[in-house]
Design a protein around this motif. Structure first.
Motif, PDB file in Angstrom:
ATOM      1  N   LEU A 139     -40.746  -0.393 -71.268  1.00 50.95           N
ATOM      2  CA  LEU A 139     -39.648  -0.085 -70.348  1.00 50.95           C
ATOM      3  C   LEU A 139     -38.441   0.459 -71.107  1.00 50.95           C
ATOM      4  O   LEU A 139     -37.775   1.405 -70.655  1.00 50.95           O
ATOM      5  N   LEU A 140     -38.150  -0.119 -72.281  1.00 55.89           N
ATOM      6  CA  LEU A 140     -37.033   0.384 -73.079  1.00 55.89           C
ATOM      7  C   LEU A 140     -37.283   1.814 -73.545  1.00 55.89           C
ATOM      8  O   LEU A 140     -36.363   2.643 -73.571  1.00 55.89           O
ATOM      9  N   ARG A 141     -38.529   2.116 -73.909  1.00 58.08           N
ATOM     10  CA  ARG A 141     -38.809   3.482 -74.339  1.00 58.08           C
ATOM     11  C   ARG A 141     -38.593   4.479 -73.213  1.00 58.08           C
ATOM     12  O   ARG A 141     -38.073   5.587 -73.427  1.00 58.08           O
ATOM     13  N   TRP A 142     -38.960   4.103 -72.001  1.00 63.13           N
ATOM     14  CA  TRP A 142     -38.703   4.978 -70.841  1.00 63.13           C
ATOM     15  C   TRP A 142     -37.195   5.123 -70.601  1.00 63.13           C
ATOM     16  O   TRP A 142     -36.714   6.210 -70.239  1.00 63.13           O
ATOM     17  N   ILE A 143     -36.468   4.028 -70.788  1.00 56.64           N
ATOM     18  CA  ILE A 143     -35.002   4.094 -70.619  1.00 56.64           C
ATOM     19  C   ILE A 143     -34.389   5.034 -71.656  1.00 56.64           C
ATOM     20  O   ILE A 143     -33.499   5.842 -71.342  1.00 56.64           O
ATOM     21  N   TYR A 144     -34.863   4.961 -72.913  1.00 53.85           N
ATOM     22  CA  TYR A 144     -34.340   5.863 -73.939  1.00 53.85           C
ATOM     23  C   TYR A 144     -34.569   7.316 -73.552  1.00 53.85           C
ATOM     24  O   TYR A 144     -33.669   8.168 -73.662  1.00 53.85           O
ATOM     25  N   PRO A 198     -41.347  -5.271 -72.006  1.00 52.93           N
ATOM     26  CA  PRO A 198     -40.002  -4.796 -72.355  1.00 52.93           C
ATOM     27  C   PRO A 198     -40.010  -3.582 -73.266  1.00 52.93           C
ATOM     28  O   PRO A 198     -39.204  -2.678 -73.115  1.00 52.93           O
ATOM     29  N   GLY A 199     -40.927  -3.560 -74.232  1.00 57.00           N
ATOM     30  CA  GLY A 199     -40.954  -2.442 -75.164  1.00 57.00           C
ATOM     31  C   GLY A 199     -41.199  -1.126 -74.484  1.00 57.00           C
ATOM     32  O   GLY A 199     -40.517  -0.117 -74.737  1.00 57.00           O
ATOM     33  N   GLU A 216     -37.856  -0.151 -82.444  1.00 54.09           N
ATOM     34  CA  GLU A 216     -39.117   0.506 -82.784  1.00 54.09           C
ATOM     35  C   GLU A 216     -39.371   0.535 -84.285  1.00 54.09           C
ATOM     36  O   GLU A 216     -40.498   0.385 -84.731  1.00 54.09           O
ATOM     37  N   VAL A 217     -38.331   0.744 -85.063  1.00 48.86           N
ATOM     38  CA  VAL A 217     -38.508   0.833 -86.516  1.00 48.86           C
ATOM     39  C   VAL A 217     -38.447  -0.547 -87.149  1.00 48.86           C
ATOM     40  O   VAL A 217     -39.352  -0.966 -87.885  1.00 48.86           O
ATOM     41  N   ASN A 218     -37.389  -1.290 -86.864  1.00 50.80           N
ATOM     42  CA  ASN A 218     -37.224  -2.621 -87.451  1.00 50.80           C
ATOM     43  C   ASN A 218     -37.942  -3.710 -86.681  1.00 50.80           C
ATOM     44  O   ASN A 218     -38.024  -4.856 -87.158  1.00 50.80           O
TER      45      ASN A 218
END
Length: 565
Positions: free
Chosen positions: A21-26, A18-19, A74-76
């Protein structure tokens, strides 16, 4: 893991993690919103004012949502919730619809992005939720094409909607299967990690040294016992070539590894030596092949080695006990055959030397013969004692009290000779054993008396007793369960090397005029109680260790102590 498996694992992680994939979505969201906003600015003079407003609003909301999501995940490092994911995909469907509207409505090639959004939703949401997102996309695309852009429900639009629907169902099904595979894979990975932890815990507490080395001689694994036996910190040498350092400490271990690597021949229970403090300690060595691609060299060898000095000593004692049994039988027969004629000879010589007609020389010779026959008679009596060593009765006795009584008697004996100090270290609780109290008393008395006789003035003789649990016992013992360990240590000059190997055999003695039967009797007495006696000697003293099985408790289980009977 092979390069092919590593690449496959990387692709798997890239698709389902998930991490990532979310970065690619961003990134895709920022790129799409920025391109849409930039396009609207470039054609601002020819574009509809409403399109520019839509592009600006979508750009601002995309940047705000992406910034919020990036800080959250990513930060929290907060976990993604279903509501968070719904917000992402609903916004992206709205974003794609706005871009499609600005770039031409149903005629825009950007409409294919709905399929990508549906695929991403299918990978991260349950299949039902992903179909809802796909339905939202179909509704918004149709509404924009018909209501906002003023188009008609043409065959082309209908075909596009069918393609979107089929793509959504297909990607949802595939994603569901991938998620099932991912769950199973993660479960297997967790079980494997748990098994590895359990195996590592077992291997770290096992007494045998275990090492795994690849075909290039690099260390892949070593347990704590291996480091302790070899006297080096192997855990810091993982990945290093270790055969030469191992050879300096244990040549047999290094040779076994080299032979296995060169010939692929398993070595089962061979013997080698461990060089420790200037002396050679026997090792039992076994090798086995490790299957699988564990190293770049392609193969690996596991060697298992352990200190077998106690086993060899116990085996030597067992063989010695068998020999002593044969000697005892012969001694008993000879003693009986010799003692009666010897008594007759003594009586006859004594009468002859006392005749009135006997001269001084005859009396002197008679006295000499009587003294020597008495000495032979005492020796024969010791032979008979040696031959008759056996457990006459078995009582439940406190070995602590037996040891204290035998030590006190030896310390007060006139033959103690030395001026050593006696020190006792006894447990507070009774140490129960089933055996013959007289026989054990005699054995302990002999050990303590010998220690007192060889300890110089100012030295110490220590007698200690403790309970050993099964995990503390030495290997090779002829019994199982809790044991009692009685130690008698002196501070003499040690046992000469030429006597050490036959210490418990008859006639082996370092005392002038000694018969050499004392320790042989002790050995037979301990062996008669299913115990063993071990010796460790140096120039600073000797320690005798007597190991005996503890008495069972009232329920029949072995126990270290209990109430006196």
């Amino acid at each position: 893991m092979s390069q092919f498996e590593s690449a496959r694992e990387e692709r798997y992680r890239a698709v389902l993690e998930p991490g990532r994939l979310l970065r690619w979505i961003y990134l895709a969201r920022i790129g799409l919103a920025t391109a849409n906003f930039g396009t609207s600015l470039l054609v601002v003079f020819g574009a509809e004012p409403m399109d520019t407003v839509i592009a600006t609003v979508v750009f601002v909301t995309s940047m705000a949502l992406t910034a919020y999501s990036f800080v959250r995940t990513e930060v929290n490092q907060r976990a993604t919730t279903p509501g968070f994911l719904y917000l992402q995909f609903v916004h992206d469907v709205v974003l794609i619809t706005a871009v499609v509207h600005v770039t031409g409505g149903s005629e825009s090639p950007i409409s294919a992005l709905y399929i990508l959004a549906n695929a991403a939703a299918a990978l991260m949401l349950p299949i039902g939720s992903s179909l809802l997102i796909a339905t939202l996309g179909v509704v918004m695309y149709t509404g924009d094409a018909v209501l906002v852009s003023g188009g008609d429900l043409s065959a082309t639009l209908g075909l596009q909607l069918v393609v979107f629907a089929l793509a959504a169902v297909g990607t949802g099904y595939i994603a569901a299967r991938l998620q099932e595979a991912g769950v199973g894979r993660e479960r297997l990975r967790a079980e494997l990690a748990s098994m590895q932890l359990r195996a590592a815990d077992i291997l770290s507490t096992i007494r045998a040294g275990i090492m795994t080395v690849d075909d290039d001689g690099r260390l892949l694994y070593a347990n704590r016992a291996a480091s302790e036996l070899l006297g080096t910190a192997l855990d810091t040498a993982i990945g290093s070539h270790v055969l030469e350092p191992v050879r300096s400490a244990a040549p047999g271990v290094a040779d076994a590894i080299r032979m296995h690597i060169a010939e692929r021949r398993l070595i089962n229970r061979t013997e080698g030596v461990l060089l420790r403090n200037g002396r050679a300690v026997p090792l039992g060595i076994t090798t086995t092949a490790v299957r699988g691609d564990l190293s770049e060299a392609g193969g690996a060898t596991t060697v298992i080695f352990q200190d077998i000095s106690d086993e060899k000593r116990v085996e030597a004692l067992r063989l010695r006990a068998q020999r002593l049994e044969a000697v005892a039988e012969l001694s008993a027969s000879l003693a009986h055959e010799i003692k009666n004629p010897l008594a007759s000879i003594r009586s006859a010589v004594e009468q002859m030397s006392r005749r009135p007609a006997a001269n001084a020389d005859e009396r002197t010779l008679g006295d000499l013969i009587v003294r020597e026959t008495d000495r032979l008679s005492r020796l024969l009596s010791e032979f008979l004692d040696f031959a008759r060593v056996q457990v006459v009765r078995r009582d439940r006795i406190d070995l602590r009290r037996v040891a204290e009584g035998a030590a006190a008697l030896a310390a007060a004996h006139p033959d103690r000779a030395g001026q050593g100090e006696l020190r006792l270290d006894m447990p507070d609780e009774p140490a129960l054993i089933e055996g013959d109290e007289d026989l054990l008393h005699r054995a302990i008395f002999n050990l303590v008396l010998n220690a007192m006789q060889v300890t110089p003035e100012g030295g110490t003789v220590s007698v200690s007793l403790r309970v050993l649990q099964p995990s503390e016992q030495r290997s090779g013992l002829p019994f199982h369960g809790p044991a009692l360990e009685l130690e008698v240590a002196d501070s003499g000059s040690g046992i000469p090397l030429e006597v050490q190997d036959r210490l418990f055999e008859p006639f082996a003695t370092t005392k002038p005029g000694g018969s050499g039967l004392g320790l042989a009797i002790v050995h037979r007495a301990i062996e008669a109680h299913r115990g063993v006696i071990l010796v460790d000697t140096e120039s600073t003293g000797t320690r005798f260790s007597v190991l005996l099985p503890a008495a069972p408790d009232e329920s029949g289980a072995s126990a270290p102590s209990g109430a006196d009977s």
